[in-house]
Design a protein around this motif. Structure first.
Motif, PDB file in Angstrom:
ATOM      1  N   TYR A  42      73.602  28.766  -8.209  1.00  0.00           N
ATOM      2  CA  TYR A  42      72.318  28.589  -7.551  1.00  0.00           C
ATOM      3  C   TYR A  42      72.496  28.628  -6.046  1.00  0.00           C
ATOM      4  CZ  TYR A  42      73.392  23.685  -6.433  1.00  0.00           C
ATOM      5  OH  TYR A  42      73.959  22.536  -5.934  1.00  0.00           O
ATOM      6  N   SER A  43      71.382  28.904  -5.388  1.00  0.00           N
ATOM      7  CA  SER A  43      71.345  28.872  -3.939  1.00  0.00           C
ATOM      8  C   SER A  43      70.051  28.194  -3.515  1.00  0.00           C
ATOM      9  CB  SER A  43      71.416  30.287  -3.360  1.00  0.00           C
ATOM     10  OG  SER A  43      71.442  30.254  -1.944  1.00  0.00           O
ATOM     11  N   LEU A  44      70.099  27.491  -2.390  1.00  0.00           N
ATOM     12  CA  LEU A  44      68.941  26.793  -1.856  1.00  0.00           C
ATOM     13  C   LEU A  44      68.668  27.249  -0.433  1.00  0.00           C
ATOM     14  CD1 LEU A  44      69.827  23.156  -3.014  1.00  0.00           C
ATOM     15  CD2 LEU A  44      68.306  24.762  -4.154  1.00  0.00           C
ATOM     16  N   THR A  94      62.174  23.112   0.278  1.00  0.00           N
ATOM     17  CA  THR A  94      63.398  23.648  -0.329  1.00  0.00           C
ATOM     18  C   THR A  94      63.014  24.689  -1.361  1.00  0.00           C
ATOM     19  OG1 THR A  94      64.551  21.540  -0.027  1.00  0.00           O
ATOM     20  CG2 THR A  94      65.494  23.103  -1.585  1.00  0.00           C
ATOM     21  N   GLN A 111      63.469  32.388  -9.205  1.00  0.00           N
ATOM     22  CA  GLN A 111      63.177  31.614  -8.018  1.00  0.00           C
ATOM     23  C   GLN A 111      62.094  30.591  -8.314  1.00  0.00           C
ATOM     24  OE1 GLN A 111      63.342  35.405  -5.152  1.00  0.00           O
ATOM     25  NE2 GLN A 111      63.062  33.472  -4.028  1.00  0.00           N
ATOM     26  N   ARG A 167      64.482  27.434  -4.229  1.00  0.00           N
ATOM     27  CA  ARG A 167      65.661  27.528  -5.095  1.00  0.00           C
ATOM     28  C   ARG A 167      65.779  28.908  -5.716  1.00  0.00           C
ATOM     29  NH1 ARG A 167      68.833  23.349  -7.730  1.00  0.00           N
ATOM     30  NH2 ARG A 167      70.060  24.293  -9.399  1.00  0.00           N
ATOM     31  N   CYS A 168      67.030  29.353  -5.872  1.00  0.00           N
ATOM     32  CA  CYS A 168      67.349  30.631  -6.514  1.00  0.00           C
ATOM     33  C   CYS A 168      68.441  30.366  -7.537  1.00  0.00           C
ATOM     34  CB  CYS A 168      67.816  31.621  -5.459  1.00  0.00           C
ATOM     35  SG  CYS A 168      68.439  33.198  -6.089  1.00  0.00           S
ATOM     36  N   ASN A 169      68.137  30.590  -8.815  1.00  0.00           N
ATOM     37  CA  ASN A 169      69.126  30.458  -9.887  1.00  0.00           C
ATOM     38  C   ASN A 169      69.521  31.844 -10.380  1.00  0.00           C
ATOM     39  OD1 ASN A 169      68.991  27.646  -9.864  1.00  0.00           O
ATOM     40  ND2 ASN A 169      67.402  27.582 -11.419  1.00  0.00           N
TER      41      ASN A 169
END
Lengths: 107, 113
Positions: A69-71, A20, A6, A22-24
């Protein structure tokens, strides 16, 4: 196993600002959740979002599963948004949590 | 509304005591989980249960046991509490094991002196 990262680790905002998070993740997933851990330690469910986009009030989330990924978007932040935000994805046999983003919102 | 409750928010125990942490969910979920959360180590799975009287070890089961006699209740037991079990304990439940949203209780902050 799946790695979850994260960013940023810490974020300081003034009330009213947008952000924002982020999650990778390192492999394809079937399950992705965003949580907010409040100052008392409770994990509050924000989104269950394996793919696509969802919105709930000032918060929205987008997961692009193919790009891993998720945001999480927070608009017009408030002091009550302070806390730690975690994403978690399903591994082979358990939910794997990221290390979190600590958000502080000042008036 | 989904609800998971834990018996205590804060608990202080002495080394060697037997400690019971209780978790109850009212959503008729099949699956329940116990995690502990420590600074720098994140959330770690202790045990989970996918049915009444069934249990599976997670990543760190040593020093803990669990009991699930009824579908709605999942207990975490510290047979002989030690100072390294001082932690935040979080219970969760989900409808199916992994491909469903997990819902968490408010947590129990346990201190072992």
């Amino acid at each position: 196993g799946i790695q979850v990262e994260q960013s940023p680790p810490d974020l300081i905002l003034q009330e009213g600002a947008n952000s924002t998070l982020r999650c990778n993740f390192s492999d394809s997933v079937n399950n992705l959740q965003w949580f907010h851990q409040n100052p008392w330690g409770q994990l509050i469910n924000l989104f269950y979002i394996p793919s696509g986009t969802k919105q709930n009030g000032r918060l929205s989330a987008t997961t692009v599963a193919t790009e891993r990924y998720s945001l999480l978007y927070i608009s017009s932040s408030q002091t009550t948004d302070s806390g730690v935000y975690f994403c978690a994805v399903r591994g082979t046999d358990k939910l794997i949590f990221g290390t979190g983003t600590r958000l502080q919102v000042f008036p | 509304d989904v609800k998971v409750t834990q018996s205590s928010r804060y608990l202080v125990k002495r080394t060697g005591e037997k400690v019971f942490l209780e978790c109850v969910q009212d959503m008729d979920h099949e699956n329940m989980f116990w995690y502990r959360q420590d600074p720098g180590l994140g959330l770690r799975l202790i045990y989970f249960s996918y049915d009444v009287k069934m249990k599976e070890k997670g990543d760190i089961p040593e020093g803990y046991s669990v009991s699930r006699e009824k579908k709605e209740r999942f207990s975490l037991i510290l047979e002989s509490a030690s100072t390294n079990q001082t932690s935040m304990y979080l219970c969760a439940s989900s409808l199916r094991v992994w491909d469903n949203e997990q819902f968490f209780g408010p947590g129990t902050r346990l201190t072992v002196l």
